[in-house]
Write an enzyme that holds these catalytic residues in place. Structure first.
Site, short mmCIF file in Angstrom:
data_model
loop_
_atom_site.label_atom_id
_atom_site.label_comp_id
_atom_site.label_asym_id
_atom_site.label_seq_id
_atom_site.Cartn_x
_atom_site.Cartn_y
_atom_site.Cartn_z
N LYS A 162 0.81 -1.23 0.00
CA LYS A 162 0.00 0.00 0.00
C LYS A 162 0.85 1.29 0.00
CE LYS A 162 -3.50 -0.79 -0.57
NZ LYS A 162 -3.96 -1.43 -1.86
N GLY A 163 2.12 1.13 -0.35
CA GLY A 163 2.99 2.31 -0.38
C GLY A 163 2.86 3.13 -1.66
N THR A 165 3.40 1.03 -4.74
CA THR A 165 4.30 0.19 -5.55
C THR A 165 3.79 -0.01 -6.98
OG1 THR A 165 3.20 -1.77 -4.66
CG2 THR A 165 5.20 -1.05 -3.55
N ARG A 243 5.42 4.99 2.90
CA ARG A 243 4.32 5.96 3.07
C ARG A 243 4.07 6.09 4.56
NH1 ARG A 243 -1.57 4.14 0.63
NH2 ARG A 243 -2.69 6.09 0.91
N LYS A 368 -6.86 1.21 -6.56
CA LYS A 368 -5.82 2.15 -6.12
C LYS A 368 -6.46 3.52 -5.94
CE LYS A 368 -2.90 -1.10 -6.88
NZ LYS A 368 -2.37 -1.91 -5.80
N GLY A 369 -6.29 4.05 -4.74
CA GLY A 369 -6.89 5.35 -4.46
C GLY A 369 -8.30 5.19 -3.94
N ARG A 370 -8.50 4.19 -3.11
CA ARG A 370 -9.83 4.01 -2.49
C ARG A 370 -10.09 5.10 -1.45
NH1 ARG A 370 -8.00 -1.70 -1.92
NH2 ARG A 370 -9.28 -2.99 -3.27
N THR A 371 -11.37 5.36 -1.22
CA THR A 371 -11.72 6.29 -0.14
C THR A 371 -11.56 5.55 1.18
OG1 THR A 371 -13.32 7.24 -1.65
CG2 THR A 371 -13.55 7.83 0.69
N HIS A 372 -10.83 6.16 2.10
CA HIS A 372 -10.61 5.51 3.41
C HIS A 372 -11.76 5.82 4.36
CE1 HIS A 372 -5.95 5.62 2.72
NE2 HIS A 372 -6.58 4.89 1.83
N1 LIG Z 1 -0.93 7.63 -9.35
C1 LIG Z 1 -1.57 6.92 -8.43
N2 LIG Z 1 -2.80 6.44 -8.67
C2 LIG Z 1 -3.45 5.72 -7.74
N3 LIG Z 1 -2.93 5.39 -6.54
C3 LIG Z 1 -1.69 5.84 -6.27
C4 LIG Z 1 -0.97 6.62 -7.20
N4 LIG Z 1 0.23 6.91 -6.64
C5 LIG Z 1 0.23 6.37 -5.44
N5 LIG Z 1 -0.92 5.72 -5.20
C6 LIG Z 1 -1.23 5.04 -3.95
O1 LIG Z 1 -0.93 3.67 -4.11
C7 LIG Z 1 -1.62 3.02 -3.07
C8 LIG Z 1 -1.62 1.54 -3.33
O2 LIG Z 1 -0.31 1.11 -3.11
P1 LIG Z 1 0.26 -0.20 -3.78
O3 LIG Z 1 0.14 -0.13 -5.23
O4 LIG Z 1 1.63 -0.40 -3.25
O5 LIG Z 1 -0.72 -1.30 -3.20
S1 LIG Z 1 -0.47 -2.88 -3.15
O6 LIG Z 1 0.33 -3.16 -1.98
O7 LIG Z 1 0.15 -3.28 -4.39
O8 LIG Z 1 -1.85 -3.42 -3.00
C9 LIG Z 1 -2.96 3.67 -3.06
O9 LIG Z 1 -3.47 3.59 -1.75
P2 LIG Z 1 -4.99 3.94 -1.39
O10 LIG Z 1 -5.17 5.39 -1.71
O11 LIG Z 1 -5.14 3.69 0.05
O12 LIG Z 1 -5.86 3.07 -2.23
C10 LIG Z 1 -2.67 5.10 -3.51
O13 LIG Z 1 -2.78 6.05 -2.49
#
Ligand SMILES: Nc1ncnc2c1ncn2[C@@H]1O[C@H](COP(=O)(O)OS(=O)(=O)O)[C@@H](OP(=O)(O)O)[C@H]1O
EC number: 2.8.2.-
Length: 406
Positions: A162-163, A165, A243, A368-372
């Site tokens: 969730k960093g 990656t 993060r 990616k980018g869910r609402t917390h």
């Molecule tokens: N460009 C862009 N678009 C969307 N999301 C982005 C981006 N850059 C960073 N992030 C952040 O990435 C978080 C998910 O991290 P990971 O990809 O490492 O997650 S995982 O471990 O592979 O499941 C995800 O976490 P959440 O916001 O909690 O969903 C995002 O905050």
């Protein structure tokens, strides 16, 4: 007896023979020309297809110093970065054909392949469509070639979960000299017994000078991973996207909640004893964020200079800046610049103007980018207090203040 000619006259025996040879020759010539034409068309089509993303949309203005230029797809791209871009394009086409099914996915984990074809919330060109490797054609010139070979990764994104990656890997794949496996291989934590040959076979083909990469965020917290990666190659470059551990924990929880809506609240999982405020460090969402502790294990096998720590926050606020550091660390030309990104208001995150293998804008998928969920402020405060000493230690170890303790 010789056959009668069309007018019923008896022809000389030489005439029909040479005419039939001539006709055969003409026929062969025509089919040869037709085949050449079809072959040419296919090759042309292949070249005009969306290739490796090294470019800008909207005019494709070149920017930057020579050798660091921002490239546009098509002829200009090839003119500035010809060999690498073409090589990558050919390899991609081969890969589309050879594409394998995604690696096993456990509950709560990302489906990288879904991710790649996930829809967009609207790009700068207003297409609104997602880029998908599935759109790539099959059966082109490149398929006739068998270029490149599979290599073990020279660089691995080892964490953290969730960093950010996936964002980092997707952005890096834009570089013509980076080739990465889409799904998370989980070799060093779950499939080590399958052997290095199995692992290498998961990798995409590369040509000389190209870097093979993969990302599996759970490696960072896997005790055996440092020794195993070092045994594969002690020179492997390691990238860790970190993060704020509190936000990371909430993000981790949000992911689990999306799969199992009946789990207890974040607040109740955080504490062993809510009254005393004792944090439950056995909960993985909390444990993963104690970065200093995990890093100690890696430093027994790798020098710190072989590790790069990417700020997950800056990857969102300044993706090009972080990508600059990553390209330097990997010894790559700085091809990926701010010209490659745009901020997608609907998504609320930076997105690529063109993703690898596509000419369309590309945001990460909906996982990616869910609402917390809203978390009790007192719980957040207590967690910040808990992480502070570990964060400070981590800043010391890495020589970088990530600013989580503001
Ligand atoms: N460009 C862009 N678009 C969307 N999301 C982005 C981006 N850059 C960073 N992030 C952040 O990435 C978080 C998910 O991290 P990971 O990809 O490492 O997650 S995982 O471990 O592979 O499941 C995800 O976490 P959440 O916001 O909690 O969903 C995002 O905050």
């Amino acid at each position: 007896m010789a056959p009668l000619g069309p007018a019923g006259a008896l022809p000389t025996s030489a005439e029909p023979l040479s005419r039939s040879i001539f006709r055969k020759f003409l026929l062969m010539l025509c089919s040869l020309l037709t085949s050449l034409y079809v072959f040419y068309c296919l090759a042309e089509r292949c070249q005009t297809l969306s290739g490796p993303v090294v470019g800008l949309s909207g005019g494709g203005e070149e920017a930057g110093a020579p050798g660091r230029g921002v490239l546009a797809g098509g002829p200009r791209e090839l003119a500035v970065w010809p060999a690498a871009a073409q090589r990558k394009r050919l390899l991609q086409l081969q890969q589309w054909r050879r594409r394998r099914p995604p690696a096993r996915r456990d509950n709560g984990e990302e489906a990288a392949w879904e991710e790649e074809s996930a829809g967009l919330a609207g790009g700068p060109g207003g297409s609104g469509a997602g880029s998908s490797v599935a759109e790539a054609p099959q059966g082109t010139l490149a398929l006739l070639l068998d270029e490149g070979s599979k290599q073990l990764p020279q660089a691995i994104i080892i964490g953290v979960k969730k960093g950010g990656t996936r964002a980092l890997l997707e952005f890096l794949r834009v570089h013509p000299d980076v080739r990465a496996v889409g799904a998370e291989p989980h070799f060093f934590d779950r499939s080590y017994d399958k052997g290095l040959a199995w692992y290498r076979d998961l990798m995409p083909r590369t040509l000389d000078g190209q870097i093979t990469m993969e990302k599996t965020p759970s490696y960072f917290v896997t005790r055996e991973a440092p020794a195993r990666i070092s045994a594969m190659c002690k020179d492997t470059k390691l990238i860790v996207v970190v993060r704020d551990p509190v936000t990371r924990a909430i993000s981790d929880y949000t992911q689990t909640l999306s799969k199992r809506p009946d789990i207890p609240t974040f607040e109740s999982l955080t504490f062993k004893n809510r009254t005393t405020g004792l944090i439950d460090t056995s909960w993985s969402a909390i444990q993963i964020g104690i970065y200093a502790k995990h890093l100690e294990h890696w430093l027994r096998h790798f020098p710190i200079r072989q590790m790069l720590f990417v700020s997950g926050e800056r990857l969102i606020s300044d993706p090009a800046g972080e990508l600059g550091r990553v390209q330097d660390f990997l010894g790559l030309k700085r091809i990926i610049t701010d010209k490659h990104f745009y901020f997608n208001k609907t998504k609320g995150f930076p997105c690529l103007k063109k993703a690898e293998g596509s000419s369309r804008p590309h945001c990460l998928g909906k996982t990616k980018g869910r609402t917390h969920p809203e978390i009790d402020r007192e719980v957040v405060r207590r967690l910040r207090e808990f992480y502070r000493p570990f964060n400070l230690k981590f800043y010391q170890m890495t020589g970088h203040d990530f600013g989580w303790d503001g």
